[in-house]
Design a protein around this motif. Structure first.
Motif, short mmCIF file in Angstrom:
data_model
loop_
_atom_site.label_atom_id
_atom_site.label_comp_id
_atom_site.label_asym_id
_atom_site.label_seq_id
_atom_site.Cartn_x
_atom_site.Cartn_y
_atom_site.Cartn_z
N TRP A 188 23.22 11.49 14.75
CA TRP A 188 23.14 10.55 13.58
C TRP A 188 23.84 11.39 12.37
N PRO A 189 24.92 10.91 11.81
CA PRO A 189 25.30 11.89 10.92
C PRO A 189 24.63 11.83 9.25
N ALA A 190 24.64 13.26 8.69
CA ALA A 190 24.01 13.33 7.33
C ALA A 190 22.85 12.80 7.16
N VAL A 191 22.01 13.25 8.25
CA VAL A 191 20.51 12.83 8.07
C VAL A 191 19.82 13.65 6.98
N SER A 192 20.02 14.91 6.65
CA SER A 192 19.66 15.63 5.67
C SER A 192 20.63 15.79 4.42
N ARG A 193 21.34 15.07 4.15
CA ARG A 193 22.45 14.86 3.08
C ARG A 193 21.69 13.78 2.01
N PRO A 194 22.31 13.82 0.74
CA PRO A 194 21.53 12.89 -0.23
C PRO A 194 22.23 11.48 0.15
N VAL A 195 21.30 10.63 -0.40
CA VAL A 195 21.62 9.14 -0.05
C VAL A 195 22.97 8.81 -0.78
N GLU A 196 23.04 9.45 -2.17
CA GLU A 196 24.49 9.28 -2.87
C GLU A 196 25.62 9.78 -2.11
N TRP A 197 25.62 10.59 -1.14
CA TRP A 197 26.69 10.98 -0.28
C TRP A 197 26.82 10.39 1.08
N GLY A 198 26.21 9.05 1.11
CA GLY A 198 26.03 8.51 2.47
C GLY A 198 25.07 9.02 3.33
N GLY A 199 24.09 9.97 3.02
CA GLY A 199 23.17 10.30 3.95
C GLY A 199 22.09 9.43 3.90
N LEU A 200 20.87 10.00 4.74
CA LEU A 200 19.67 9.47 4.88
C LEU A 200 18.79 9.77 3.88
N GLY A 201 19.10 11.19 3.17
CA GLY A 201 18.41 11.53 2.15
C GLY A 201 16.99 12.37 2.53
N PHE A 202 17.17 12.99 3.66
CA PHE A 202 16.07 13.85 3.98
C PHE A 202 16.48 15.32 3.35
N GLY A 203 15.41 16.22 3.40
CA GLY A 203 15.62 17.54 2.77
C GLY A 203 16.22 18.51 3.93
N MET A 204 15.42 18.24 5.18
CA MET A 204 15.49 19.13 6.42
C MET A 204 15.38 18.27 7.54
N LYS A 205 15.87 18.81 8.78
CA LYS A 205 15.94 18.23 9.99
C LYS A 205 15.68 18.95 11.31
N TRP A 206 14.75 18.62 12.04
CA TRP A 206 14.54 19.41 13.23
C TRP A 206 15.78 19.75 14.15
N ASN A 207 16.02 20.75 14.58
CA ASN A 207 17.16 20.95 15.27
C ASN A 207 16.85 20.79 17.00
N LEU A 242 6.31 15.87 4.14
CA LEU A 242 6.11 15.13 5.31
C LEU A 242 7.17 15.33 6.13
N ARG A 243 6.71 15.76 7.47
CA ARG A 243 7.49 15.59 8.67
C ARG A 243 7.53 14.33 9.27
N VAL A 244 8.71 13.41 9.32
CA VAL A 244 8.56 12.29 9.69
C VAL A 244 8.80 12.03 11.08
N ASP A 245 7.85 11.53 11.91
CA ASP A 245 8.06 11.46 13.20
C ASP A 245 8.93 10.33 13.67
N ALA A 246 9.60 10.72 14.75
CA ALA A 246 10.41 9.75 15.58
C ALA A 246 11.49 8.98 14.82
N VAL A 247 12.07 9.71 13.88
CA VAL A 247 13.24 8.81 13.22
C VAL A 247 14.19 8.37 14.10
N ALA A 248 14.48 8.87 15.18
CA ALA A 248 15.58 8.25 16.14
C ALA A 248 15.23 6.93 16.55
N SER A 249 13.68 6.62 16.90
CA SER A 249 13.25 5.47 17.18
C SER A 249 13.51 4.25 15.93
N LEU A 250 13.54 4.54 14.79
CA LEU A 250 13.78 3.81 13.89
C LEU A 250 15.23 3.56 13.58
#
Length: 645
Positions: A367-386, A306-314
């Protein structure tokens, strides 16, 4: 209609609807909505503040059949309607606390009427899948070290019938599979296909979160679409919109007469940029509705991510708002902690259920660590649009060639943060609408220079670290800006420059997929190094891509001006013969034929601390791709899970 019925005997209703559910039950689609049986259909709906709820439909001549309030404190209403069968339309008739009646579509409906109709339909989602091989090997095909090249598609305007009617999902699947094979894309990404009343929203204003739009066929037709692409070795991502929803009166807005799915306060519940409502992420029923929806699409339709739309707005409470139009969090900041918790729960739940899919964030801030694991303090996504890369790159490539010398940071700055996230490089639909022009039209110069410039942009993009995404039409140089009411200009393929551009994209995809150096280290710095030239050129980019030890090196040299650079000495990691794998200026692609006659010889003449160098001819507005090994681009590499059969 009767008032709420408390204490209804347990034997009169199905056990699954009376047990108390945990607060994070993420399979609500198994309980909620309409579920047909041989005798009729069970209906269950969440309306905790309603005075009375019933169901109306074609099975009862649209007369109200009362539902009963469950006594488990969940706020759900349920009932069995004899004779209600799959395919029939229905709505819920809800009386609010003030006594007003309203008819609502089912939030969990598996199918909706074809717009402009707004009724829900009872539907059975059974389908015999034929993609077992894909599903069994998906973990390997979609690993981060694999090539991922995505073709973004809006189904209603990619192709249509000759008379303008929409194609069915099944017909689209056959055509898309052939096209993606020919062009070398590994994945298709569908712009949102959940039911939306306004076609001009492109699917981003959703009223039927569990119902694929009926514009293109039935749910089973969509399953065949995904099944067909999987059987042809092509993955399918879905654009998913948990950030907002429209205020259409038949849908989620004030569902039981109160702000149920949304916030009541417009400073939190109304989105000024999109004139829509914002989900209340602090309410566990709303989180469960959305997380269940994500799991639903991945399970029932076999989507690969799933490509999650408009994450910044959340993430930001003040997104698209002026002073006084938003409410700070408990610490006085602008971070939406409830939405952050929702996103972490979403990604944790999805990856627990489907570890081989991708959750992709369209997030446009730092926003830091968008595509980093939740246990590392990230949001847990696998990838992020640049998005930073996209903005800087398109700004640079739109500049007149003469001025590029002074703006080199636009195409170099991305490497400062290229490995901070697991990036996808997107040239998406958003870049070819609203007066921005097509990618081709944004290139400066005459006709030849525009096509050379676009080939050069793609050469730079495909050799830059990160997975790739290109919106439909970009692969052959769509001349006009995209519009959802018309199809792509497929007749342009008959023109040499357009056909040459398409061949260039196909060969770039083939090389990207077949050469490990171009994809295995897309997400880490081990696979990249900038290469110096003996005489610094602000408009020359030279870079090295590495694979695993023992793999072939790849060097890309990009000339960003229309003047050829002859005998340009470029640093290299080793001496010997370097083969010219691709040259965007080849006549085959519509270029002028300037190149290196297939190879250059590197000597031990060191440059900038590198042990070797070679004199390279770089064509005007051209990309030259070299390797220390000859690598064919038109034959599959042994073991490539994406190789054409």
């Amino acid at each position: 209609m009767p008032q709420e019925e408390k204490g209804t005997p347990a034997a009169a209703r199905p056990e699954v609807r009376t047990e108390r559910r945990p607060s994070h039950h993420h399979r609500q689609f198994e309980v909620m909505g309409a579920h047909p049986t041989e005798r009729g259909t069970w209906f269950t709906v969440w309306a905790p503040n309603a005075r009375a709820v019933g169901v109306i439909g074609s099975f009862n001549q649209w007369h109200c059949e009362p539902l009963y309030r469950l006594d488990d404190g969940s706020g759900r209403w349920a009932g069995f309607v004899e004779g209600a069968r799959a395919g029939q339309c229905y709505k819920y008739r809800i009386q609010d606390v003030a006594g007003h009646w309203m008819d609502k579509a089912d939030p969990y409906a598996f199918r909706m009427e074809h717009p402009p109709g707004t009724a829900s339909q009872i539907w059975d989602l059974s389908h015999e899948w034929g993609d077992a091989d894909w599903m069994r090997t998906r973990w390997q095909r979609q690993a981060h070290k694999q090539p991922i090249s995505i073709y973004e598609v809006h189904l209603g305007s990619w192709q249509r019938e000759e008379d303008g009617r929409f194609l069915n999902y099944r017909d689209l699947a056959l055509r898309l599979a052939t096209h993606c094979h020919n062009m070398g894309f590994t994945h298709v990404e569908l712009m949102p296909i959940a039911e939306h009343p306004f076609y001009g929203s492109w699917g981003y204003q959703i009223t039927g979160y569990y119902a694929p739009t009926s514009r293109y066929g039935t749910p089973q037709d969509l399953m065949v679409f995904v099944d067909t692409l999987h059987q042809q070795g092509i993955g399918v991502f879905l654009d998913w919109v948990p950030s907002h929803f429209p205020a259409d009166p038949h849908a989620l807005a004030r569902f039981d007469g109160t702000a149920l799915y949304e916030h009541d306060d417009p400073r939190r519940g109304f989105h000024p940029e999109w004139n829509s409502l914002i989900f209340n992420y602090g309410r566990y029923e709303v989180r469960d509705f959305l997380i269940s929806n994500a799991i639903f699409w991945l399970e029932k339709y076999h989507f690969d991510g799933l490509r999650v739309d408009a994450v910044a707005s959340l993430l930001y409470l003040d997104y698209a708002r002026r002073h006084g139009e938003w409410i700070p969090n408990a610490h006085g900041g602008n971070e939406n902690h409830e939405a952050v918790g929702f996103l972490r729960d979403l990604n944790t739940s999805v990856y627990a259920a489907f570890p081989d899919v991708h959750m992709i964030a369209e997030e446009s801030t730092a926003w830091p660590a968008v595509s980093r694991p939740v246990e590392w303090g990230g949001l847990g996504f696998g990838m992020k649009w640049n998005m930073g890369w996209m903005n800087d790159t398109l700004r640079y490539f739109s500049r007149p060639h003469f001025f590029r010398h002074w703006h080199g940071d636009d195409v170099r700055f991305s490497m400062v943060y290229a490995f901070d996230e697991n990036f996808i490089l997107p040239l998406s639909h958003d870049e070819v609408v609203y007066g921005k022009g097509s990618l081709l039209a944004r290139q400066p110069g005459d006709d030849w220079q525009r096509f050379a410039g676009l080939r050069n942009l793609y050469g730079y993009m495909w050799t830059h670290p990160g997975k790739k995404l290109l919106f439909m039409g970009g692969e052959f140089g769509q001349a006009e800006e995209w519009h959802h009411e018309r199809t792509l200009d497929w007749h342009l393929w008959a023109r040499p420059y357009h056909a040459g551009l398409a061949r260039w994209v196909a060969d770039l995809n083939a090389l990207y997929r077949r050469v490990p150096a171009l994809h295995v280290h897309d997400f880490d710095s081990e696979g990249y190094a900038a290469l110096p030239c003996e005489r610094h050129e602000a408009t020359i980019l030279a870079s090295l891509r590495r694979g695993a030890p023992g793999d072939a090196y790849v060097v890309a040299i990009v000339n960003l001006t229309p003047e050829p650079r002859k005998a340009l000495r470029v640093a290299l990691p080793e001496a010997g013969t370097w083969h010219e794998l691709l040259n965007s200026d080849a006549a085959y692609y519509g270029g002028s034929g300037v190149g290196n006659l297939g190879a250059v010889e590197a000597s031990t003449h060191g440059v900038g601390g590198w042990p070797a160098s070679a004199l390279v001819t770089v064509p005007p507005l051209g990309t030259v791709i070299l390797s220390n090994r000859p690598i064919p681009t038109n034959a599959p590499t042994q073991g490539d899970p994406h190789a054409r059969q």
